[in-house]
Design a protein around this motif. Structure first.
Motif, short mmCIF file in Angstrom:
data_model
loop_
_atom_site.label_atom_id
_atom_site.label_comp_id
_atom_site.label_asym_id
_atom_site.label_seq_id
_atom_site.Cartn_x
_atom_site.Cartn_y
_atom_site.Cartn_z
N PRO A 33 44.51 -0.56 97.59
CA PRO A 33 44.28 -2.01 97.64
C PRO A 33 42.79 -2.32 97.63
O PRO A 33 42.02 -1.70 98.36
CB PRO A 33 44.93 -2.41 98.98
N ASN A 34 42.41 -3.23 96.79
CA ASN A 34 40.99 -3.52 96.58
C ASN A 34 40.40 -4.23 97.80
O ASN A 34 40.72 -5.39 98.05
CB ASN A 34 40.84 -4.40 95.34
N PRO A 35 39.56 -3.56 98.56
CA PRO A 35 38.96 -4.22 99.73
C PRO A 35 37.94 -5.26 99.30
O PRO A 35 37.40 -5.21 98.19
CB PRO A 35 38.28 -3.06 100.47
N LYS A 36 37.64 -6.16 100.19
CA LYS A 36 36.65 -7.19 99.90
C LYS A 36 35.26 -6.58 99.97
O LYS A 36 34.92 -5.87 100.91
CB LYS A 36 36.77 -8.34 100.90
N LEU A 37 34.46 -6.85 98.94
CA LEU A 37 33.08 -6.38 98.92
C LEU A 37 32.17 -7.58 99.13
O LEU A 37 32.07 -8.46 98.29
CB LEU A 37 32.75 -5.69 97.59
N ASP A 38 31.53 -7.61 100.30
CA ASP A 38 30.61 -8.71 100.58
C ASP A 38 29.39 -8.61 99.67
O ASP A 38 29.15 -7.58 99.02
CB ASP A 38 30.18 -8.67 102.05
N LYS A 39 28.61 -9.66 99.63
CA LYS A 39 27.39 -9.64 98.83
C LYS A 39 26.50 -8.49 99.28
O LYS A 39 26.30 -8.26 100.47
CB LYS A 39 26.64 -10.97 98.99
N ILE A 40 25.96 -7.77 98.31
CA ILE A 40 25.14 -6.60 98.62
C ILE A 40 23.84 -7.04 99.30
O ILE A 40 23.18 -7.98 98.87
CB ILE A 40 24.80 -5.83 97.34
N ASP A 41 23.51 -6.34 100.38
CA ASP A 41 22.25 -6.57 101.08
C ASP A 41 21.22 -5.61 100.48
O ASP A 41 21.17 -4.43 100.85
CB ASP A 41 22.44 -6.31 102.57
N LEU A 42 20.41 -6.10 99.55
CA LEU A 42 19.44 -5.24 98.87
C LEU A 42 18.43 -4.66 99.84
O LEU A 42 17.92 -3.55 99.64
CB LEU A 42 18.74 -6.00 97.75
N GLN A 43 18.13 -5.40 100.91
CA GLN A 43 17.18 -4.90 101.88
C GLN A 43 17.70 -3.61 102.53
O GLN A 43 16.93 -2.67 102.76
CB GLN A 43 16.90 -5.94 102.96
N LYS A 44 19.00 -3.55 102.79
CA LYS A 44 19.59 -2.35 103.36
C LYS A 44 19.55 -1.19 102.36
O LYS A 44 19.29 -0.04 102.73
CB LYS A 44 21.04 -2.62 103.78
N VAL A 45 19.81 -1.50 101.09
CA VAL A 45 19.73 -0.48 100.05
C VAL A 45 18.31 0.07 99.96
O VAL A 45 18.10 1.28 99.86
CB VAL A 45 20.17 -1.06 98.69
N LYS A 46 17.35 -0.83 100.02
CA LYS A 46 15.94 -0.43 99.96
C LYS A 46 15.55 0.39 101.19
O LYS A 46 14.81 1.38 101.08
CB LYS A 46 15.06 -1.67 99.86
N GLU A 47 16.04 0.01 102.36
CA GLU A 47 15.70 0.75 103.57
C GLU A 47 16.19 2.20 103.48
O GLU A 47 15.49 3.13 103.88
CB GLU A 47 16.32 0.07 104.80
N ARG A 48 17.39 2.38 102.94
CA ARG A 48 17.92 3.74 102.76
C ARG A 48 17.03 4.52 101.80
O ARG A 48 16.68 5.68 102.05
CB ARG A 48 19.35 3.68 102.23
N LYS A 49 16.68 3.87 100.69
CA LYS A 49 15.81 4.51 99.71
C LYS A 49 14.47 4.89 100.33
O LYS A 49 13.95 6.00 100.13
CB LYS A 49 15.59 3.56 98.53
#
Length: 465
Positions: free
Chosen positions: A76-92
């Motif tokens: 079942p396709n879970p809901k994907l909230d709007k991506i938090d680019l800041q979190k993506v950048k922090e991981r990077k």
């Protein structure tokens, strides 16, 4: 600064990239006093703004894509909230910091390596100005890399490069990308999967024009299937900042004038050598028409005692070719002097999803050669593992020299293509008969098990004059 006392070293390295850093340690192992000059961050492009951060973004984008498409595999396709680019950048940023900091710590601990955090440039063939310091050495190694090329007509536009795009903390609403080659396509898919609208503008009649037309066409269909707008035959005239924010790119598409409006603009139109930044004329160095340092098969420049490694010499534009440059030079300095640049076989990967892996010749090159060619291709949809994963886009192809039975080239566009290409590359370096690989038993179920089946189907390919 002209009156500053010269500091003398056994060797000077300008640039802390994927060839310069290991070279510094190799020289230090020989108890040679090394000056390592770096105007930016230690680690060069790969660690700070290239391979490491972009592949971290590829991984984040892949996870977002998997969530969005989970229902295709019965989940079942879970809901994907709007991506938090800041979190993506922090991981990077954390991943980059581990590599960067580890390198810096290693350099600082090495007593034979002296660092100069400054722009370095030639005063004469044996002398380098590095900030306020003047350095001299009998051997100088250039590892200054490349930088993004900014096309005419966009100097005054609010543009992004591959470097500044990675510093954004909010997703672009509509990312317009000029350049439909490797860097542009990777970022196009990344930001589309993270939630941005994306338009690619390419001057050529097809994407990744260095590849065969069929591969280019397949790549375009893959990107368009994800909602990316592709405009080829687009001769970009200029870019303009919009009064209320964003920008407009004016272009001529097949004779028809068009425009593309976006919130952000990425310029991905290639890279230029940084050789011009180090005053090569003062050392009498020869630069080719594209601005790359001219070197021979042993990485020597036209001036005795000066060598050029990595992207700045135009012999390769990848981390693995830069590191191979280091290995060649180390062998020439301290080994049996048997290795040379021409030993290596062209290979690289495009990290879209599915990825593209290339080694050696493609079909277009094979047709123009004077060799008797055997050729085969197979769709990725013919392999069980790809069907089980529901990732069947792409194909695998191989080119064989009929006379020697050696593999001359291979292309893998499909799931795992960036890793699978290594099997072909290993066979090519070992100069084995393709029949040896054809008769091998590969693990089931894997994508690699398609290789023996592929090789069983090779047939003569007509050459072109």
């Amino acid at each position: 600064m002209k009156d500053a006392k010269k500091q003398t070293f056994d060797a000077i390295i300008i640039g802390s990239g994927q060839a310069g850093n290991p070279l510094a340690f190799a020289l230090a192992e020989q108890n040679l006093n090394v000056a390592l000059v770096e105007k930016g961050k230690f680690g060069g492009t790969c660690v700070n703004t290239g391979c490491t951060p972009t592949k971290a973004y590829v991984a984040s984008a892949r996870r977002a894509w998997e969530i969005k498409n989970a229902s295709d595999l019965g989940i079942p396709n879970p809901k994907l909230d709007k991506i938090d680019l800041q979190k993506v950048k922090e991981r990077k940023d954390k991943i980059v910091a581990v590599s960067h900091n580890g390198l810096v710590q290693g350099i600082r601990k090495e007593k034979w390596i002296n660092t100069f955090q400054a722009k370095g440039y030639f005063l004469d063939p044996t002398t380098i100005q590095a900030g306020s310091a003047i350095l001299t050495a009998p051997k100088i190694f250039i590892n200054v890399g490349t930088r993004p090329r900014i096309p005419d007509g966009f100097e005054d536009v609010n543009y992004l490069t591959n470097e500044s795009l990675l510093e954004l903390e909010e997703l672009p609403d509509h990312l317009v990308i000029i350049g439909g080659s490797y860097i542009g396509l990777e970022f196009a898919q990344i930001f589309r999967r993270l939630g941005s609208k994306v338009t690619i503008i390419e001057m050529s009649d097809r994407l990744i024009s260095k590849e065969d037309p069929d591969i280019s066409d397949r790549m375009r269909k893959i990107l368009e299937s994800e909602g990316i707008n592709v405009l080829c035959n687009s001769h970009c005239l200029e870019g303009k900042n919009n009064p209320n924010g964003g920008l407009t790119v004016l272009m001529n598409c097949g004779g028809e004038k068009k425009q593309a409006l976006g919130s952000h603009l990425l310029l991905a139109t290639g890279r230029k050598s940084n050789i011009d930044l180090i005053n090569p004329l003062a050392a009498g160095l020869e630069v080719d028409e594209k601005g790359f340092m001219q070197v021979n098969d042993l990485l020597e420049t036209s001036v005795k005692g000066i060598y050029a490694l990595g992207d700045c010499n135009g012999k390769g534009v990848f981390t693995h070719t830069s590191y191979h440059d280091f290995e060649v030079l180390k062998n020439q300095l301290f080994g049996n002097k048997a290795r040379k640049v021409s030993d290596r076989i062209l290979n690289y990967a495009l990290y879209t999803d599915p990825p593209l892996g290339r080694a050696g010749m493609n079909i277009s090159q094979a047709k123009k050669s004077n060799k008797k060619i055997l050729y085969a291709e197979m769709e990725m949809s013919q392999i069980n593992r790809a069907r089980e994963k529901d990732e069947t886009k792409g194909k695998m192809e191989v080119i064989v020299d009929a006379s020697t039975e050696q593999i001359l080239g291979a292309t893998v566009l499909g799931i795992g293509g960036d890793e699978i290409i290594g099997v072909f590359l290993t066979a090519m370096y070992s100069k084995m008969s393709y029949k040896t690989l054809m008769n091998s038993v590969q693990t089931h179920p894997t994508v690699t098990e398609l290789i023996p089946t592929l090789l069983q189907q090779v047939k003569p390919l007509k050459s072109e004059s």
